[in-house]
Write a protein that holds these residues in place. Structure first.
Motif, PDB file in Angstrom:
ATOM      1  N   GLY A   1     -10.990  10.212  -2.219  1.00  0.00           N
ATOM      2  CA  GLY A   1     -12.002   9.304  -2.452  1.00  0.00           C
ATOM      3  C   GLY A   1     -13.184   8.804  -1.185  1.00  0.00           C
ATOM      4  O   GLY A   1     -12.936   9.557  -0.146  1.00  0.00           O
ATOM      5  N   HIS A   2     -13.731   8.156  -1.358  1.00  0.00           N
ATOM      6  CA  HIS A   2     -14.832   7.644  -0.626  1.00  0.00           C
ATOM      7  C   HIS A   2     -14.675   6.247  -0.145  1.00  0.00           C
ATOM      8  O   HIS A   2     -14.309   5.582  -1.016  1.00  0.00           O
ATOM      9  CB  HIS A   2     -16.227   7.798  -1.298  1.00  0.00           C
ATOM     10  N   GLY A   3     -15.289   5.969   1.161  1.00  0.00           N
ATOM     11  CA  GLY A   3     -15.265   4.663   1.508  1.00  0.00           C
ATOM     12  C   GLY A   3     -13.995   4.104   2.148  1.00  0.00           C
ATOM     13  O   GLY A   3     -12.957   4.939   2.165  1.00  0.00           O
TER      14      GLY A   3
ATOM     15  N   ARG B   1     -10.399   2.967   2.438  1.00  0.00           N
ATOM     16  CA  ARG B   1      -9.253   2.954   1.677  1.00  0.00           C
ATOM     17  C   ARG B   1      -7.876   2.660   2.139  1.00  0.00           C
ATOM     18  O   ARG B   1      -7.655   2.950   3.592  1.00  0.00           O
ATOM     19  CB  ARG B   1      -8.946   4.203   1.000  1.00  0.00           C
TER      20      ARG B   1
END
Length: 363
Positions: free
Chosen positions: A116-118, A120
């Motif tokens: 995923g992105h960002g 976490r």
């Protein structure tokens, strides 16, 4: 066919009945390494390899499942136990519900999370061996320092994607009494151990665990599961043994419980610990529970606790006494049965629940 279903079928095709988990750990390790996880192998015994896989920095959320399965039983299967056959929306095979579907859903959700992105939350996957025989692999992992503190613990045992908040503990004991052998025609010359055991069993039947019932877990219970003694009909037996199954609730001290039972039985009865696993319980208002419910997991309902014990008994304390939730795609009633199956729709549903819940937890 979804990735999670394909992985579940691959795992069912690997025979891990009472061992051989290394054959399943290998492909899972390669997948997790490819997804960016740092993977450590845990060899409990020859051919019995579990995994601890870590991704990200900071205190992780721990996801756990076991790779071993129980024996097939004596009844013939209509669907091959390792054929992973799909029929009418169900996936059949030993471990389909308990708990290779849960392991597959966790692994796929972990891969998605890592990709995923960002910001976490960090993850740790703990895939154990020997859970079905008393959490042996998890206990060994902890003894070797492979499991550390975390923020929360998710156990993907079969719940049909319902959130369960814990389970009773298990204290299994073997009690033994000794006598003196003699010819069966002259019993007065011996000391019959079976008679002594019968009296001890009667005391166990009336034993009071000494604690009030838990509001959700219910009452602490005691049961004599097996009893045997003697070697032939025409001798006075000099040894008799029985096994005792105590199911406990949170806050119940197993050492104190054992000593209370020992005092009740008296000095002539010895007690040996077979399994010692504490109870597990999490506040239904805990934010980790809320994250799973908001992600689509089913609420606890009238029975918010599992009927079985899990690796959470030992992993929870090792992780720091963290909030622990049991939630997996398998059908709880299918565990250990002939022609075991899992509803296919629940496997992908579990992936979505895990992925969405992890996204709701701040790094």
């Amino acid at each position: 066919m979804s990735d999670a279903l394909a992985l579940t079928r691959e795992l069912i095709g690997i025979d891990t009945v009472g061992g051989g988990e290394a054959a399943a750990a290998g492909p899972l390790a390669r997948r997790l390494e490819a997804a960016g996880f740092e993977v450590r192998a845990h060899e409990h015994a020859a051919g019995r390899t579990g995994l601890v896989a870590r991704w990200g920095s900071g205190l992780p959320v721990t996801l756990t499942g076991h790779l071993d399965t129980v024996p097939l039983g004596g009844q013939e299967w209509a669907h091959g136990p390792h054929a992973a056959e799909v029929d009418g929306g169900r996936l059949y095979g030993r471990g389909s519900s308990d708990m290779k579907a849960g392991v597959a859903a966790m692994v796929v959700a972990a891969e998605r999370h890592a990709a995923g992105h960002g910001p976490r939350v960090a993850l740790e996957l703990v895939l154990t061996v020997g859970e079905e025989t008393g959490c042996e692999g998890a206990i060994d992992m902890i003894a070797r320092g492979l499991v550390g503190r975390s923020r929360a613990l998710l156990v993907a045992e079969p719940t049909a994607n319902r959130v369960l908040l814990g389970h009773k503990g298990a204290l299994w004991l073997r009690m033994a009494v000794r006598g003196r052998t003699a010819h069966g025609s002259m019993p007065h010359l011996g000391d019959n151990a079976i008679y002594k055991l019968a009296r001890a069993i009667g005391r166990v039947e009336g034993f009071d665990p000494g604690v009030p019932a838990h509001a959700m877990l219910g009452a602490s219970t005691v049961n004599v599961g097996t009893a045997h003694g003697g070697i032939n009909v025409n001798s006075v037996p000099d040894l008799a043994e029985a096994t005792v199954d105590l199911r406990t609730i949170t806050g119940q001290d197993h050492a104190l419980l054992r000593e209370r039972l020992r005092a009740e039985l008296g000095a002539e009865t010895s007690l040996e610990v077979l399994i010692d696993l504490p109870a597990v319980w999490t506040d239904p208002e805990d934010p980790f529970v809320g994250a799973l419910l908001a992600a689509g997991a089913l609420p606890p309902g009238d029975r918010p606790a599992a009927s079985y014990f899990t690796d959470a008994s030992v992993l929870g304390p090792a992780c720091g006494g963290v909030p622990t939730v049991i939630c997996g795609p398998g059908e709880p009633e299918q565990a250990h049965v002939t022609d075991e199956f899992c509803e296919i729709s629940r496997i992908d549903e579990a992936v979505e629940i895990y992925t969405a819940a992890l996204a709701r937890i701040a790094p």
